[in-house]
Write a protein that holds these residues in place. Structure first.
Motif, PDB file in Angstrom:
ATOM      1  N   THR A  27      29.917  38.026  45.174  1.00 58.23           N
ATOM      2  CA  THR A  27      28.611  38.280  44.552  1.00 58.23           C
ATOM      3  C   THR A  27      28.595  38.368  43.033  1.00 58.23           C
ATOM      4  N   SER A  28      28.539  39.555  42.474  1.00 62.86           N
ATOM      5  CA  SER A  28      28.316  39.722  41.036  1.00 62.86           C
ATOM      6  C   SER A  28      29.573  39.584  40.193  1.00 62.86           C
ATOM      7  N   VAL A  29      30.710  39.313  40.807  1.00 69.81           N
ATOM      8  CA  VAL A  29      31.968  39.271  40.070  1.00 69.81           C
ATOM      9  C   VAL A  29      32.073  38.036  39.178  1.00 69.81           C
ATOM     10  N   GLU A  30      31.315  37.000  39.487  1.00 72.09           N
ATOM     11  CA  GLU A  30      31.410  35.751  38.731  1.00 72.09           C
ATOM     12  C   GLU A  30      31.232  35.949  37.232  1.00 72.09           C
ATOM     13  N   THR A  31      30.484  36.954  36.828  1.00 74.46           N
ATOM     14  CA  THR A  31      30.210  37.174  35.412  1.00 74.46           C
ATOM     15  C   THR A  31      31.181  38.157  34.760  1.00 74.46           C
ATOM     16  N   HIS A  32      32.130  38.683  35.507  1.00 70.16           N
ATOM     17  CA  HIS A  32      33.052  39.689  34.977  1.00 70.16           C
ATOM     18  C   HIS A  32      34.446  39.104  34.773  1.00 70.16           C
ATOM     19  N   LYS A  33      34.989  39.303  33.599  1.00 69.81           N
ATOM     20  CA  LYS A  33      36.370  38.900  33.333  1.00 69.81           C
ATOM     21  C   LYS A  33      37.298  40.105  33.470  1.00 69.81           C
ATOM     22  N   MET A  34      36.842  41.257  32.995  1.00 65.63           N
ATOM     23  CA  MET A  34      37.620  42.481  33.085  1.00 65.63           C
ATOM     24  C   MET A  34      36.974  43.420  34.101  1.00 65.63           C
ATOM     25  N   ILE A  35      37.790  44.036  34.935  1.00 64.01           N
ATOM     26  CA  ILE A  35      37.305  44.971  35.946  1.00 64.01           C
ATOM     27  C   ILE A  35      37.772  46.366  35.558  1.00 64.01           C
ATOM     28  N   ASN A  36      36.836  47.292  35.427  1.00 63.57           N
ATOM     29  CA  ASN A  36      37.174  48.668  35.064  1.00 63.57           C
ATOM     30  C   ASN A  36      37.831  49.404  36.223  1.00 63.57           C
ATOM     31  N   ILE A  37      38.718  50.328  35.866  1.00 61.59           N
ATOM     32  CA  ILE A  37      39.380  51.206  36.833  1.00 61.59           C
ATOM     33  C   ILE A  37      38.720  52.574  36.716  1.00 61.59           C
ATOM     34  N   ARG A  38      38.313  53.144  37.833  1.00 68.03           N
ATOM     35  CA  ARG A  38      37.588  54.420  37.795  1.00 68.03           C
ATOM     36  C   ARG A  38      38.370  55.486  37.028  1.00 68.03           C
ATOM     37  N   GLU A  39      39.665  55.522  37.206  1.00 68.84           N
ATOM     38  CA  GLU A  39      40.484  56.538  36.556  1.00 68.84           C
ATOM     39  C   GLU A  39      40.762  56.239  35.083  1.00 68.84           C
ATOM     40  N   ILE A  63      47.560  44.559  42.302  1.00 71.17           N
ATOM     41  CA  ILE A  63      47.332  44.404  40.868  1.00 71.17           C
ATOM     42  C   ILE A  63      48.606  43.752  40.309  1.00 71.17           C
ATOM     43  N   ALA A  64      48.525  42.441  40.098  1.00 73.33           N
ATOM     44  CA  ALA A  64      49.711  41.644  39.799  1.00 73.33           C
ATOM     45  C   ALA A  64      50.364  41.950  38.461  1.00 73.33           C
ATOM     46  N   ASN A  65      49.653  42.560  37.540  1.00 71.28           N
ATOM     47  CA  ASN A  65      50.273  42.867  36.251  1.00 71.28           C
ATOM     48  C   ASN A  65      50.646  44.341  36.123  1.00 71.28           C
ATOM     49  N   GLU A  70      59.341  47.799  40.865  1.00 68.55           N
ATOM     50  CA  GLU A  70      59.329  46.396  41.257  1.00 68.55           C
ATOM     51  C   GLU A  70      58.382  46.086  42.414  1.00 68.55           C
ATOM     52  N   GLU A  71      57.325  46.874  42.586  1.00 61.92           N
ATOM     53  CA  GLU A  71      56.305  46.622  43.597  1.00 61.92           C
ATOM     54  C   GLU A  71      54.937  46.677  42.935  1.00 61.92           C
ATOM     55  N   TYR A  72      54.040  45.801  43.390  1.00 64.57           N
ATOM     56  CA  TYR A  72      52.682  45.788  42.855  1.00 64.57           C
ATOM     57  C   TYR A  72      51.918  47.033  43.272  1.00 64.57           C
ATOM     58  N   LYS A  73      51.096  47.536  42.359  1.00 66.30           N
ATOM     59  CA  LYS A  73      50.177  48.602  42.716  1.00 66.30           C
ATOM     60  C   LYS A  73      49.053  47.995  43.557  1.00 66.30           C
ATOM     61  N   VAL A  74      48.354  48.846  44.293  1.00 67.46           N
ATOM     62  CA  VAL A  74      47.270  48.431  45.176  1.00 67.46           C
ATOM     63  C   VAL A  74      46.017  49.212  44.798  1.00 67.46           C
ATOM     64  N   ALA A  75      44.847  48.564  44.866  1.00 65.10           N
ATOM     65  CA  ALA A  75      43.585  49.246  44.556  1.00 65.10           C
ATOM     66  C   ALA A  75      42.466  48.685  45.422  1.00 65.10           C
ATOM     67  N   TYR A  76      41.424  49.484  45.581  1.00 67.88           N
ATOM     68  CA  TYR A  76      40.233  49.084  46.328  1.00 67.88           C
ATOM     69  C   TYR A  76      39.207  48.539  45.352  1.00 67.88           C
ATOM     70  N   ILE A  87      43.763  53.772  43.335  1.00 66.96           N
ATOM     71  CA  ILE A  87      45.022  53.098  42.985  1.00 66.96           C
ATOM     72  C   ILE A  87      46.187  53.781  43.693  1.00 66.96           C
ATOM     73  N   MET A  88      47.021  52.964  44.336  1.00 68.24           N
ATOM     74  CA  MET A  88      48.231  53.452  45.009  1.00 68.24           C
ATOM     75  C   MET A  88      49.435  52.745  44.407  1.00 68.24           C
ATOM     76  N   ASP A  89      50.580  53.395  44.490  1.00 64.78           N
ATOM     77  CA  ASP A  89      51.783  52.865  43.839  1.00 64.78           C
ATOM     78  C   ASP A  89      52.308  51.579  44.456  1.00 64.78           C
ATOM     79  N   ASN A  90      52.049  51.351  45.757  1.00 65.49           N
ATOM     80  CA  ASN A  90      52.585  50.161  46.414  1.00 65.49           C
ATOM     81  C   ASN A  90      51.924  49.944  47.773  1.00 65.49           C
ATOM     82  N   PHE A  91      52.257  48.830  48.410  1.00 63.78           N
ATOM     83  CA  PHE A  91      51.676  48.467  49.699  1.00 63.78           C
ATOM     84  C   PHE A  91      52.067  49.458  50.790  1.00 63.78           C
ATOM     85  N   ASN A  92      53.294  49.940  50.769  1.00 69.09           N
ATOM     86  CA  ASN A  92      53.721  50.910  51.791  1.00 69.09           C
ATOM     87  C   ASN A  92      52.908  52.193  51.728  1.00 69.09           C
TER      88      ASN A  92
END
Length: 100
Positions: A27-39, A63-65, A70-76, A87-92
């Motif tokens: 939906t509305s993401v097409e116009t967003h380049k940067m996504i804010n993090i609540r925290e 979150i690839a960056n 050595e594990e990607y963080k995860v977010a909703y 935001i969580m530290d990893n997939f596990n």
């Protein structure tokens, strides 16, 4: 407190609408380049790799960056009001989230 999710991927015949998931096409993401993090802070949308949708069209993403041990963080990702939450530290940690 359990998050309902749907599978994604080419072999999942039950969820054809979720194939080749792209946050830019949501939906509305097409116009967003940067996504804010609540925290605090933000992430470029190209660094988010969605791996699971809920029935409202939101997605859990890697979150690839942002890595920890050595594990990607995860977010909703909220697609209606583009923002990252939980935001969580990893997939596990995400996998065990419903058992906490």
């Amino acid at each position: 407190m359990i998050q309902e999710v749907s599978a994604v991927g080419d072999r999942n015949k039950k969820n054809l609408s979720n194939q080749r998931l792209s946050l830019q096409r949501m939906t509305s993401v097409e116009t967003h380049k940067m996504i804010n993090i609540r925290e605090g802070g933000s992430v470029e949308i190209g660094h988010l790799i969605p791996f699971s949708l809920d029935r409202k069209g939101n997605a859990w993403c890697f979150i690839a960056n942002q890595m920890k041990n050595e594990e990607y963080k995860v977010a909703y990702f909220d697609s209606r009001n583009p923002k990252l939450y939980g935001i969580m530290d990893n997939f596990n940690q995400w996998k065990g989230f419903d058992k906490q």
